[in-house]
Structure formats: structure tokens, C-alpha cells
Write an enzyme that holds these catalytic residues in place. Structure first.
Site, short mmCIF file in Angstrom:
data_model
loop_
_atom_site.label_atom_id
_atom_site.label_comp_id
_atom_site.label_asym_id
_atom_site.label_seq_id
_atom_site.Cartn_x
_atom_site.Cartn_y
_atom_site.Cartn_z
N CYS A 107 -2.65 -3.97 -8.45
CA CYS A 107 -2.25 -2.56 -8.48
C CYS A 107 -2.39 -1.98 -9.88
O CYS A 107 -2.30 -0.77 -10.06
CB CYS A 107 -0.82 -2.39 -7.97
N SER A 146 0.83 -1.20 0.00
CA SER A 146 0.00 0.00 0.00
C SER A 146 0.87 1.25 0.00
O SER A 146 2.04 1.23 0.39
CB SER A 146 -0.90 0.01 1.24
#
Length: 519
Positions: free
Chosen positions: A309, A254
Site C-alpha cells: 500500500c 482494499s
């Protein structure tokens, strides 16, 4: 040589107990080992987590939360292996990578099924991931060419200059749950091909696939300590960032954690590449080929349950594209089949955990509260067990809404409508992320303008997932990446080597037995 343990099954272990004339088979959950110094090694910590199948909650294994002593042992093994390994001829290192490629290919289906079982993505997605994993090794096999330096003769009279590449040292990677096979191999083959020793910390949520990969690595004749695997959680991660025996860190996760990793490891003097989150946009122009565009959007937004992602999570329709796209996109989304990824007919598997499911559902609820409309409501996936969410579309979304700004990491697609390409580019560039972006159009002029002006590292033209192949770098921008050198491709060789420039001259004529006497 240390005797190798036999290959172990990925799930439960059974032990036969003889009680007189009756034999009872006891079932126990496998506890995973670390791989340190060329041997499978139990972790020193007794703290463990269950590894579960997100499709049904079955406990697959137990992963140890290794401690600082385990990490120290891995670093020690890596540092001891480094001098001899960097001295191995580069072509011989490449041959080990060729052997690795063949070993992984022989277990391709087993790797894919492991990915699906522990992470949840469909077998189609998992097989594609394993193919990319193997592709990374294939690209790294070119190390004898890609690691070459440069030389220039006579930079001054009788003086030559050359730049050579040498290994960085002991390199470590901290990798996420969403690509258990591929992402670790963005780093490992390039690192060892360049002559470094390597330590991998897989995600504690999905550690099983790398157990298989390291079983293959165990067979290709690497000196003990060249590759090491340490299972664990936060203690191992923090230990890696500060450990004086680790020279370089690669991270994928993240955005907030990527920043912490980058700042802390860099402060400790390490070379760092930290890949963070994303909020990828897909711009649809009025002239887009709708059926192909819908296919691209569906695969990008809902593949791997949106846990990529590079997932396209925002569609920006330009002008009349909105009315052309919506009916076909709604119909295709409602037809997406939800189910266990091991079922070949499933198109959308579970998300990785119940906490992830609850977080994603909460994000959808907040979107509705902010004024978005549920065009396709997948909150009730119609599956009785497992962590499932159906394909979901929110319309009437504005760029300032949370669902348009923040990474959801689930099968949720937000639709924004604008009037012009300028507005679409402004919408993309207004995001703090800059990982990937796509445009769907047949206009070369629109593509030229778009790819020049958008602030993202990877651009797709009529391609929903613009992830590059292994011999190009994975190039995020803005909050999606911290560092100077990206993952795989030529950047991998740059990251895993240090340059040394040698300037030299000689005073003798080169004739045998002659000695130079300065006049």
C-alpha cells in the site's frame, strides 16, 4: 494449565504406516488449526482452501474457513481473559512483550522464509518485513510510559483532576496478504500491552507466518484467551463486524472493503480504524540526483512485486527531469531480475495468485488501449511456472487514465510529465487516495512547498517508500484511511485505550484519626 501441543512443521506432515515387514510413509497436507483460549484448536468447519507457493504452485497447507461457532469461541475466551489481564501490572505486560520480542528474533529467518514461501516477495523484502514486525513489539514495550495519563493539582481550591487510560476491551484485527508478518503486529502488541484481549483473522491466502508467531506467543506466559487466532474468510470477517463481544476493529485491505468495514462496524458501536487502498505518487524535480532517484523508484515500484500500500506506482516528472530520468530508469527496470523469492539473486518475485496476475495484466492492456506506451514490457516474465510479471513501465500517461487513478497492486509503474511543481502537486491532490507520496529534489524550498500542500498522510523526501517506523503513526488520508486514529506509534495507544477523567477532593486534613466536621 492446558498441555501445549509440540511445535509443528509449516508444510506437509508425514505418517509412517507399518505393513508387516514394509514401512510406507504417507504424505498428507497439513490442515491449520485456530488458536483459541491458549490452545491449538481444529476449526469447526470442514470447508478448506489450499495455501500455495505463488512461485511454483506447490500446496503448502490447507486453511480452514472457520464458522461463527469458531469466532464465538474466540470471543468467549477473550472476554473471559480480559478482567484478569487488564489487572496485570503494566510493567509485567511489558515484560511479556520483551519475551515476545526475543522469541520472534530467535525465529527471524524462519519467519522471513515463511513470508517468501507463502506470499512471494524476495527474501531481502521478507527479512526487512520481519525486522519491522519485531520493531513494532519493541515500540510496544514502552507501554508503561506511553500509556501514562495526566494530572493537574488544584484545578480549583482543594480539587485535583486526572485522566487515566484503561483498556477498550476485546479488540480484533482483519489483515491482508501482502505483509503476513508485519501488519498483524501493527495491532497485536499494542493491544495486549494496553491490557486488551485480542483476536486476529489473518488473510486466508497467507496464514502460515502467523502460525509461527502464535507458536511464539504460546511460550511467553500469557493467560489463555488474551490472544486468539481464527482462520477464515468472509463469514469470519462479517461476524467480527457485528459481534457484540468485540469492542474495536482494525482493518487493512482494499478501499471499497475498508469503507464497508468502517461503516458496518461503526454502526454496531465499535471503535474502528480501516486502512484502505492507495495510488502513491513520486515527484521527480529537475535537480534530482538521478542515480539515487532511480534506485528509490525501482525499490518502491517493484519491491514486493508492487503489492504494497506504500508502493510508488506513479512517477510525475517535472520539466527537464523527464529527459534526465527516462534512460536510466528504463535501463534499471530492464535489469530487474525476476525469479523465486527464495533465490537470493531474485529482485522481483511472483504476485500472490494467478487471479492477481490476470487482473494486473488486464490493467496494463487497458492502459495501452487508453493511449499509454509500454516503455518496458514485463508481461512475459520469462518464467515457466508461477505467477510472475516482470517490471513494467507505461509512459505518456495522463492523470485521467485508469492506470493513473486506480490501484493496480502489481509491478506496474505509470509515468506522467508536467511542466511545474504546481502541476505536480495538483496531480497528486487529484487522486482520491492519500496514503503516501515522495519528492526527489535537492531544493529545500521545493520540499517545504510540497510537504505543506500535498494531500497525503506520509511524505518522503528522496525516499521511495515513506512508511514510518513503529514509533510514528501510519497515517493515510482520504480514501486510504477511515477513522480517527491511525496504526502504531502514539495513535496505537490512543486507539487501544479509553480515557477516564477523575475529579476529586477530600474534606479531612489527612491526619490519622481526624474526622471532618462541616462548619
Amino acid at each position: 494449565m492446558t498441555a501445549r501441543r509440540p511445535r509443528r512443521p509449516p508444510g506437509r506432515c508425514r505418517r509412517a504406516v507399518n505393513l508387516g515387514s514394509v514401512t510406507i510413509t504417507e504424505s498428507s497436507t497439513r490442515v491449520l488449526d485456530n488458536y483459541i483460549g491458549g490452545s491449538w484448536t481444529p476449526a469447526g468447519s470442514s470447508e478448506r482452501l489450499d495455501v500455495t507457493n505463488p512461485a511454483n504452485g506447490e500446496v503448502l497447507a490447507r486453511v480452514p474457513l472457520s464458522n461463527s461457532s469458531d469466532l464465538d469461541a474466540a470471543v468467549r475466551a477473550a472476554r473471559e481473559a480480559l478482567p484478569a489481564w487488564r489487572g496485570v501490572a503494566v510493567i509485567e505486560r511489558a515484560r511479556r512483550l520483551f519475551a515476545l520480542r526475543e522469541g520472534l528474533d530467535a525465529r527471524r529467518e524462519e519467519l522471513a522464509r515463511s513470508v517468501t514461501t507463502e506470499m512471494g516477495k524476495t527474501l531481502v523484502d521478507a527479512r526487512a518485513e520481519v525486522a519491522r514486525m519485531i520493531e513494532m513489539v519493541e515500540a510496544a514495550c514502552a507501554i508503561p510510559t506511553t500509556m501514562q495519563g495526566r494530572i493537574l493539582e488544584d484545578v480549583s481550591r482543594g480539587i485535583d483532576a486526572e485522566t487515566i487510560r484503561q483498556p477498550v476491551g476485546v479488540c480484533a484485527a482483519i489483515v491482508p496478504f501482502n505483509f503476513p508478518a508485519m501488519v498483524p503486529f501493527w495491532f497485536l502488541p499494542f493491544a495486549i500491552g494496553c491490557g486488551n484481549a485480542f483476536i486476529l483473522k489473518p488473510s486466508e491466502q497467507v496464514p502460515l507466518t502467523q502460525q509461527i508467531a502464535f507458536e511464539v506467543l504460546d511460550t511467553i506466559g500469557l493467560p489463555p484467551g488474551v490472544v486468539n487466532l481464527v482462520n477464515g474468510g468472509r463469514e469470519v470477517v462479517e461476524g467480527m463486524l457485528d459481534h457484540p463481544g468485540i469492542d474495536a476493529i482494525s482493518f487493512v485491505g482494499s478501499a471499497p472493503v475498508a469503507r464497508i468495514v468502517y461503516e458496518r462496524a461503526a454502526k454496531a458501536g465499535k471503535r474502528v480504524q480501516a486502512l484502505g487502498g492507495a495510488k502513491n505518487h513520486m515527484v521527480v524535480m529537475p535537480d534530482a540526483v538521478i542515480d539515487k532517484t532511480v534506485n528509490g523508484i525501482i525499490g518502491s515500484a517493484f519491491g514486493a512485486a508492487g503489492q504494497r500500500c506504500m508502493a510508488g506506482s506513479v512517477v510525475v516528472t517535472v520539466g527537464e527531469a523527464h529527459e534526465r530520468l527516462l534512460p536510466a530508469l528504463k535501463e534499471a527496470t530492464e535489469a530487474v531480475r525476476v525469479g523465486d523469492g527464495l533465490d537470493e539473486s531474485s529482485e522481483l518475485g511472483p504476485v500472490v495468485s494467478e487471479s492477481a496476475r490476470e487482473r494486473i495484466l488486464a490493467a496494463v492492456e487497458r492502459g495501452v488501449e487508453e493511449g499509454a506506451e509500454l516503455l518496458v514490457d514485463g508481461r512475459d516474465a520469462g518464467v515457466s511456472e508461477g505467477h510472475f510479471i516482470g517490471a513494467t513501465i507505461l509512459t505518456d500517461v495522463s492523470p485521467g487514465m485508469e492506470v493513473a487513478r486506480e490501484e493496480i497492486f502489481g509491478p506496474v509503474l505509470s509515468l506522467i510529465h508536467v511542466d511545474t511543481l504546481d502541476e505536480a502537486i495538483d496531480t497528486v491532490n487529484g487522486s482520491r487516495f492519500g496514503n503516501g507520496v515522495s519528492i526527489f529534489t535537492e531544493s529545500g524550498a521545493a520540499v517545504r512547498r510540497f510537504k505543506h500542500d500535498v494531500e497525503a498522510g506520509m511524505v518522503g523526501v528522496n525516499i521511495g517508500v515513506a512508511a514510518p517506523v513503529a514509533f510514528f503513526p501510519f497515517s493515510g488520508w482520504k480514501d486510504s484511511f477511515l477513522g480517527d486514529l491511525h496504526a502504531h506509534g502514539p495513535d496505537a495507544v490512543e486507539f487501544y485505550t479509553r480515557k477516564k477523567t477523575v475529579t476529586s477532593r477530600y474534606f479531612s486534613s489527612g491526619e490519622s484519626g481526624s474526622y471532618f466536621v462541616e462548619s
